[in-house]
Enzyme design. Structure first.
Site, PDB file in Angstrom:
ATOM      1  N   THR A  40       0.899  -1.210   0.087  1.00  0.00           N
ATOM      2  CA  THR A  40       0.028  -0.052   0.073  1.00  0.00           C
ATOM      3  C   THR A  40       0.942   1.144   0.024  1.00  0.00           C
ATOM      4  OG1 THR A  40       0.068   0.312   2.362  1.00  0.00           O
ATOM      5  CG2 THR A  40      -1.592  -1.368   1.422  1.00  0.00           C
ATOM      6  N   THR A 138      -1.455  -2.567  19.246  1.00  0.00           N
ATOM      7  CA  THR A 138      -1.101  -1.214  19.724  1.00  0.00           C
ATOM      8  C   THR A 138      -1.580  -0.575  21.372  1.00  0.00           C
ATOM      9  OG1 THR A 138      -1.639   1.150  19.504  1.00  0.00           O
ATOM     10  CG2 THR A 138      -3.156  -0.404  18.566  1.00  0.00           C
ATOM     11  N   ASP A 139      -1.218   0.022  21.964  1.00  0.00           N
ATOM     12  CA  ASP A 139      -1.671   0.383  23.222  1.00  0.00           C
ATOM     13  C   ASP A 139      -3.044   1.112  23.096  1.00  0.00           C
ATOM     14  OD1 ASP A 139      -0.491   2.579  22.318  1.00  0.00           O
ATOM     15  OD2 ASP A 139       0.924   3.220  24.074  1.00  0.00           O
ATOM     16  N   GLU A 140      -3.219   1.690  21.941  1.00  0.00           N
ATOM     17  CA  GLU A 140      -4.551   2.473  21.549  1.00  0.00           C
ATOM     18  C   GLU A 140      -5.630   1.786  21.853  1.00  0.00           C
ATOM     19  OE1 GLU A 140      -4.585   5.053  18.327  1.00  0.00           O
ATOM     20  OE2 GLU A 140      -2.267   5.710  18.470  1.00  0.00           O
ATOM     21  N   TYR A 163      -9.420   3.554  13.878  1.00  0.00           N
ATOM     22  CA  TYR A 163      -8.261   2.917  13.842  1.00  0.00           C
ATOM     23  C   TYR A 163      -7.944   1.955  15.312  1.00  0.00           C
ATOM     24  CZ  TYR A 163      -3.430   1.737  15.073  1.00  0.00           C
ATOM     25  OH  TYR A 163      -2.453   0.833  15.420  1.00  0.00           O
ATOM     26  N   LYS A 167      -8.175  -2.328  15.440  1.00  0.00           N
ATOM     27  CA  LYS A 167      -7.329  -3.359  16.130  1.00  0.00           C
ATOM     28  C   LYS A 167      -7.702  -3.764  17.318  1.00  0.00           C
ATOM     29  CE  LYS A 167      -3.267  -3.147  15.308  1.00  0.00           C
ATOM     30  NZ  LYS A 167      -2.753  -4.476  14.354  1.00  0.00           N
ATOM     31  N   ASN A 193       5.898   3.635  18.503  1.00  0.00           N
ATOM     32  CA  ASN A 193       7.247   3.420  17.711  1.00  0.00           C
ATOM     33  C   ASN A 193       7.893   4.514  17.047  1.00  0.00           C
ATOM     34  OD1 ASN A 193       7.644   0.030  17.123  1.00  0.00           O
ATOM     35  ND2 ASN A 193       6.266   0.732  18.579  1.00  0.00           N
ATOM     36  N   VAL A 219       1.481  21.731  15.558  1.00  0.00           N
ATOM     37  CA  VAL A 219       1.569  20.828  16.977  1.00  0.00           C
ATOM     38  C   VAL A 219      -0.087  20.770  17.172  1.00  0.00           C
ATOM     39  CG1 VAL A 219       1.980  20.928  19.339  1.00  0.00           C
ATOM     40  CG2 VAL A 219       3.749  21.599  17.743  1.00  0.00           C
ATOM     41  N   ASP A 293      -7.118  20.899  16.783  1.00  0.00           N
ATOM     42  CA  ASP A 293      -6.838  19.469  17.560  1.00  0.00           C
ATOM     43  C   ASP A 293      -7.350  18.390  16.598  1.00  0.00           C
ATOM     44  OD1 ASP A 293      -5.764  18.089  19.427  1.00  0.00           O
ATOM     45  OD2 ASP A 293      -7.074  18.456  21.190  1.00  0.00           O
ATOM     46  N   ARG A 294      -6.952  17.032  16.969  1.00  0.00           N
ATOM     47  CA  ARG A 294      -7.259  16.014  16.329  1.00  0.00           C
ATOM     48  C   ARG A 294      -8.839  15.530  16.776  1.00  0.00           C
ATOM     49  NH1 ARG A 294      -3.379  10.839  16.851  1.00  0.00           N
ATOM     50  NH2 ARG A 294      -2.671  11.485  14.912  1.00  0.00           N
ATOM     51  N   PRO A 295      -9.897  15.290  16.175  1.00  0.00           N
ATOM     52  CA  PRO A 295     -11.142  14.874  16.838  1.00  0.00           C
ATOM     53  C   PRO A 295     -10.793  13.501  17.748  1.00  0.00           C
ATOM     54  CG  PRO A 295     -11.308  15.217  14.269  1.00  0.00           C
ATOM     55  CD  PRO A 295      -9.915  15.312  14.769  1.00  0.00           C
ATOM     56  N   GLY A 296     -11.254  13.430  18.918  1.00  0.00           N
ATOM     57  CA  GLY A 296     -11.184  12.396  19.908  1.00  0.00           C
ATOM     58  C   GLY A 296      -9.841  12.088  20.379  1.00  0.00           C
ATOM     59  N   HIS A 297      -8.880  12.971  20.316  1.00  0.00           N
ATOM     60  CA  HIS A 297      -7.425  13.057  20.557  1.00  0.00           C
ATOM     61  C   HIS A 297      -7.130  12.488  21.805  1.00  0.00           C
ATOM     62  CE1 HIS A 297      -3.302  15.280  19.846  1.00  0.00           C
ATOM     63  NE2 HIS A 297      -3.370  13.906  20.037  1.00  0.00           N
TER      64      HIS A 297
HETATM   65  O1  TDX Z   1       1.439  16.721  12.651  1.00  0.00           O
HETATM   66  C1  TDX Z   1       1.134  15.977  13.836  1.00  0.00           C
HETATM   67  N1  TDX Z   1       1.098  16.880  14.930  1.00  0.00           N
HETATM   68  C2  TDX Z   1       0.799  16.501  15.905  1.00  0.00           C
HETATM   69  O2  TDX Z   1       0.764  17.133  17.182  1.00  0.00           O
HETATM   70  C3  TDX Z   1       1.017  14.776  13.880  1.00  0.00           C
HETATM   71  C4  TDX Z   1       1.137  13.765  12.907  1.00  0.00           C
HETATM   72  C5  TDX Z   1       0.559  14.287  14.940  1.00  0.00           C
HETATM   73  N2  TDX Z   1       0.623  14.934  16.238  1.00  0.00           N
HETATM   74  C6  TDX Z   1       0.272  14.481  17.487  1.00  0.00           C
HETATM   75  C7  TDX Z   1      -0.997  13.548  17.696  1.00  0.00           C
HETATM   76  C8  TDX Z   1      -0.470  12.326  18.811  1.00  0.00           C
HETATM   77  O3  TDX Z   1      -0.647  13.199  19.809  1.00  0.00           O
HETATM   78  O4  TDX Z   1       1.596  13.683  17.660  1.00  0.00           O
HETATM   79  C9  TDX Z   1       1.040  12.563  18.511  1.00  0.00           C
HETATM   80  C10 TDX Z   1       1.465  11.351  17.941  1.00  0.00           C
HETATM   81  O5  TDX Z   1       0.916  11.097  16.543  1.00  0.00           O
HETATM   82  P1  TDX Z   1       0.764  10.079  15.429  1.00  0.00           P
HETATM   83  O6  TDX Z   1       2.298   9.963  15.326  1.00  0.00           O
HETATM   84  O7  TDX Z   1      -0.226  10.208  14.634  1.00  0.00           O
HETATM   85  O8  TDX Z   1       0.429   8.821  16.405  1.00  0.00           O
HETATM   86  P2  TDX Z   1      -0.586   8.260  17.542  1.00  0.00           P
HETATM   87  O9  TDX Z   1      -1.894   8.832  16.916  1.00  0.00           O
HETATM   88  O10 TDX Z   1       0.021   8.581  18.876  1.00  0.00           O
HETATM   89  O11 TDX Z   1      -0.459   6.693  16.952  1.00  0.00           O
HETATM   90  C11 TDX Z   1       0.744   6.139  16.997  1.00  0.00           C
HETATM   91  O12 TDX Z   1       0.933   5.108  17.898  1.00  0.00           O
HETATM   92  C12 TDX Z   1       0.239   4.067  18.241  1.00  0.00           C
HETATM   93  C13 TDX Z   1       0.663   5.172  15.661  1.00  0.00           C
HETATM   94  O13 TDX Z   1       0.466   5.877  14.477  1.00  0.00           O
HETATM   95  C14 TDX Z   1      -0.434   3.978  15.746  1.00  0.00           C
HETATM   96  O14 TDX Z   1      -0.388   3.113  14.571  1.00  0.00           O
HETATM   97  C15 TDX Z   1      -0.003   3.325  16.864  1.00  0.00           C
HETATM   98  O15 TDX Z   1      -0.893   2.144  17.015  1.00  0.00           O
END
Ligand code: TDX
Length: 355
Positions: A40, A138-140, A163, A167, A193, A219, A293-297
């Site tokens: 993919t 994952t721990d999520e 996601y 899982k 990771n 951020v 912010d991400r929804p449901g962060h």
């Molecule tokens: O541009 C960004 N800015 C930001 O603030 C991105 C891409 C992320 N973030 C934040 C969101 C999260 O709090 O950083 C943190 C890490 O984000 P991700 O890299 O998207 O990881 P996360 O959502 O924590 O999930 C990751 O860890 C658990 C993996 O993507 C999953 O596959 C794994 O299961």
């Protein structure tokens, strides 16, 4: 851990964690590895340098949702173990398009379990005894923590994103195939990771590449969300250990005991980049920008890895400071790897705003 005369299927072996597992197995054990990957957008065979000449390695382009295709591979290679790392993994993408996550993560795991079970039933009693199906998760799946506490192997599941729900669902299927059909399964749940060969949609590589380009560093929210960072090579070693010595039917948490706020992570990357690849336009911290912010962060993840440490003797070798320095240097030195991804059309744009 020698895995002498063992054939191991690694699904998702062209992905970030899967490729680290394959590099580890080929470098440190005698296992014959079959990389089963659909290829993919996030897959990359350039993450497996030198494998073409390796007689212990084979690649099969194959989706884990295709049962007949999988059956052909089980018959052809007669594996002794399956490590399931094939998954859609990016939370933001799952918000915009959950369908792929349901397909690959749930239907794919179900299909792989069915074909593994069919294969396992065809084995001699000795081979059946030795067979393992290790599902990497994952721990999520545990949801979000408050200021205190850790996820353990008995924490209740409470996934918050499409996601993590997919899982969680796949973990339940794996458990049920052991309880119901006796398939010798194990499950691992890991924290975030990071390290070399990480697709640039994820926080750490995204920030390194944007920082090198002198572009804004987005951020999410207030940046105070906490993740528990695990260097991918430490994770790969843990997975080989669980495969070799884990108790069938058990789950193991894998985490680096390295909780950091996103702000701390991004500031560390800025400072390391300033040191390793100084910019004429000044300190990178000025590029940090707070965005929606991400929804449901989820607020905080933190893994208690003491079961794995106590029972199997695993220890993370990298702490966050050593691992992030190695990672930043790798992205600065190995630009061909990630520039090829950008040239293929990956746009590094914000997704997952639920709009
Ligand atoms: O541009 C960004 N800015 C930001 O603030 C991105 C891409 C992320 N973030 C934040 C969101 C999260 O709090 O950083 C943190 C890490 O984000 P991700 O890299 O998207 O990881 P996360 O959502 O924590 O999930 C990751 O860890 C658990 C993996 O993507 C999953 O596959 C794994 O299961």
């Amino acid at each position: 851990m020698h895995f002498k005369a063992s054939t191991i299927f690694v699904t998702g072996g062209a992905g970030f964690i899967g490729s680290a597992v394959i590099r580890h197995l080929l470098q440190n054990t005698h296992a014959r590895v079959v990389n089963i990957d659909k290829l993919t957008y996030a897959a990359n065979l350039n993450s497996l340098p030198g494998t073409n000449e390796n007689l212990n390695y084979a690649f099969e382009q194959q989706c884990i949702c295709d049962g007949l295709g999988l059956r052909r591979l089980f018959e052809k290679y007669q594996p002794d173990a399956v490590m399931n790392l094939a998954a859609e993994s990016h939370v933001d993408r799952s918000i915009d398009g959950p369908g792929e996550f349901i397909q690959t993560n749930i239907v794919g795991t179900f299909t792989l379990l069915q074909e593994a079970l069919r294969h396992w039933r065809s084995l001699s009693p000795e081979k059946r005894e030795q067979f393992r199906f290790l599902h990497i998760s994952t721990d999520e799946v545990f949801g979000s923590l408050g200021d205190d506490g850790f996820f353990t192997e008995i924490t209740a599941y409470a996934p918050n994103s499409p996601y993590s729900a997919s899982k969680a669902s796949s973990d339940h299927l794996v458990r049920a195939w052991h309880e119901t059909y006796d398939l010798p399964t194990l499950i691992t749940n890991c924290s975030n990771n990071y390290g070399p060969y990480h697709f640039p949609e994820k926080l750490i590589p995204h920030m390194i590449i944007k920082g090198l380009a002198g572009e804004p560093l987005p951020v999410y929210g207030d940046g105070k969300n906490i993740r528990d960072w695990l260097y991918v090579e430490d994770h790969a070693k843990a997975l080989a250990l669980v495969l070799a010595h884990g108790v069938v039917g058990e789950t193991y948490n894998v985490g680096g005991r390295n909780e950091r706020t996103n702000l701390h992570v991004v500031e560390s990357i800025c400072d390391l980049l300033d040191h390793v690849a100084p910019s004429a336009t000044g300190a990178r911290r000025h590029l940090m920008t707070f965005v929606a912010d991400r929804p449901g962060h989820d607020r905080r993840y933190a893994i208690d890895a003491s079961k794995l440490e106590r029972e199997l003797g695993w220890r993370a070798q990298e702490n966050f400071e050593s691992g992030i320095e190695k990672t930043v240097r790798w992205y600065v030195d190995e630009q061909f790897w990630w520039r090829a991804i950008l040239e293929r059309g990956y746009a590094a744009k914000r997704v997952g705003l639920n709009q």
